[in-house]
Design an enzyme around this catalytic site. Sequence first.
Site, PDB file in Angstrom:
ATOM      1  N   LYS A   4      -9.110 -10.543 -13.606  1.00 39.93           N
ATOM      2  CA  LYS A   4      -7.975 -10.598 -12.676  1.00 39.93           C
ATOM      3  C   LYS A   4      -7.580  -9.183 -12.247  1.00 39.93           C
ATOM      4  O   LYS A   4      -8.053  -8.203 -12.841  1.00 39.93           O
ATOM      5  CB  LYS A   4      -6.802 -11.290 -13.373  1.00 39.93           C
ATOM      6  CG  LYS A   4      -6.344 -10.581 -14.642  1.00 39.93           C
ATOM      7  CD  LYS A   4      -5.560 -11.488 -15.562  1.00 39.93           C
ATOM      8  CE  LYS A   4      -5.061 -10.688 -16.759  1.00 39.93           C
ATOM      9  NZ  LYS A   4      -4.433 -11.525 -17.778  1.00 39.93           N
ATOM     10  N   TYR A  55       7.448  19.946  -6.990  1.00 35.50           N
ATOM     11  CA  TYR A  55       8.776  19.354  -6.810  1.00 35.50           C
ATOM     12  C   TYR A  55       9.661  19.606  -8.027  1.00 35.50           C
ATOM     13  O   TYR A  55       9.220  19.499  -9.174  1.00 35.50           O
ATOM     14  CB  TYR A  55       8.660  17.839  -6.648  1.00 35.50           C
ATOM     15  CG  TYR A  55       8.247  17.387  -5.259  1.00 35.50           C
ATOM     16  CD1 TYR A  55       8.997  17.762  -4.134  1.00 35.50           C
ATOM     17  CD2 TYR A  55       7.142  16.579  -5.091  1.00 35.50           C
ATOM     18  CE1 TYR A  55       8.616  17.319  -2.865  1.00 35.50           C
ATOM     19  CE2 TYR A  55       6.766  16.124  -3.833  1.00 35.50           C
ATOM     20  CZ  TYR A  55       7.514  16.504  -2.722  1.00 35.50           C
ATOM     21  OH  TYR A  55       7.147  16.063  -1.473  1.00 35.50           O
TER      22      TYR A  55
END
Length: 342
Positions: free
Chosen positions: A35, A242
């Site tokens: 999956k 950042y």
Amino acid sequence: MTAPLRLRLDSDALVANWRALDRLSGAAACGAAIKADGYGLGARSVATRLAAAGTRDFFVANWSEAAALGDLGLDVAVLHGVRADDMPLALSGIARPVLNSAAQVARWREAGGGRCDVMVDTGINRLGVAPHEVLGGLLDGLQIDTVLSHLACADEDSAMNLRQVTAFRALQDRTTARRMSLANSAGIALGPDYAFDLTRPGLALYGGVARGELAAVVRQVVTPEAQILQRRTVAAGDSIGYNALYTPAAPMEVAILNIGYADGYWRGFSNAGVAAAGDARLPVVGRVSMDLTAICVDAAPALAEGDWVALEYALPVAAAASGMSQYELLTGLGARFDRVWG
Ligand SMILES: *Cc1c(COP(=O)(O)O)cnc(C)c1O
């Protein structure tokens, strides 16, 4: 055109992991959970390799995942069962549903659906019919291939495991099912009592160490690699990235990599991840941003723009560094990688 970031995927390790889990499953068959696009590796690529190695039972979550495998001729079960919308595809026979509720059982029965699987909830309280519904005749007349249940705490030494295996064993010979299946990756490591007729590993196939017992057995399958877009010298006292999360005390050689959290290289790796080039260990410096990550390359004087580095991605190590689960580290791997199987 090639991308500036790629996943190196090790076919031999994938197959070796399945063989090891198959051995640990004893007399039980060993399937594969593929999956979420094969946990991020690519479901078709994974399924093709495992089928060639002898895997016969594949599990996906929903019908679009089953449809994407439709031409491969595999034996696929759809864990989330059938919604009304799924019925046309489900009745086409490309896969069999794992029925999860009385409503799904009724829907399948009324449509004259053929072979199916059934999930029984033995304590996880997620999907599945109750054992008392099974004993009360809910499944009578269904053409059941496999009855499944799913462990809530297989990765822990929890009393829950024994409770669930006992509840599941009580259903033996109480249905017309050909097989019973309980264990995921961690469940396989719990021993032969948990194997029944079919096991369903996902994580460990892809290099995840679901329980300590598997550490000696499971090989790493996935290694992300990223290209250097720029190399620069950062002056002592200047900051990187950042929020200025890293400020070198001495001048530092820094390389900017084409990878970020939008690729699944999560912000938890900020000041914590590691890259490698040859023998050199190159720590992540500053905050991982959406598309870019900075590493210190003081240990690799020759690395230049255009060169590639590998990110440390042994899953238990990367999980500890980033604070993410091994599952998230796989399933988050994004669409911008070239997936390169070796
Ligand atoms: C995802 C899943 C698996 C595989 O679990 P892993 O922990 O990845 O081995 C097995 N069974 C069910 C029902 C699942 O949803």
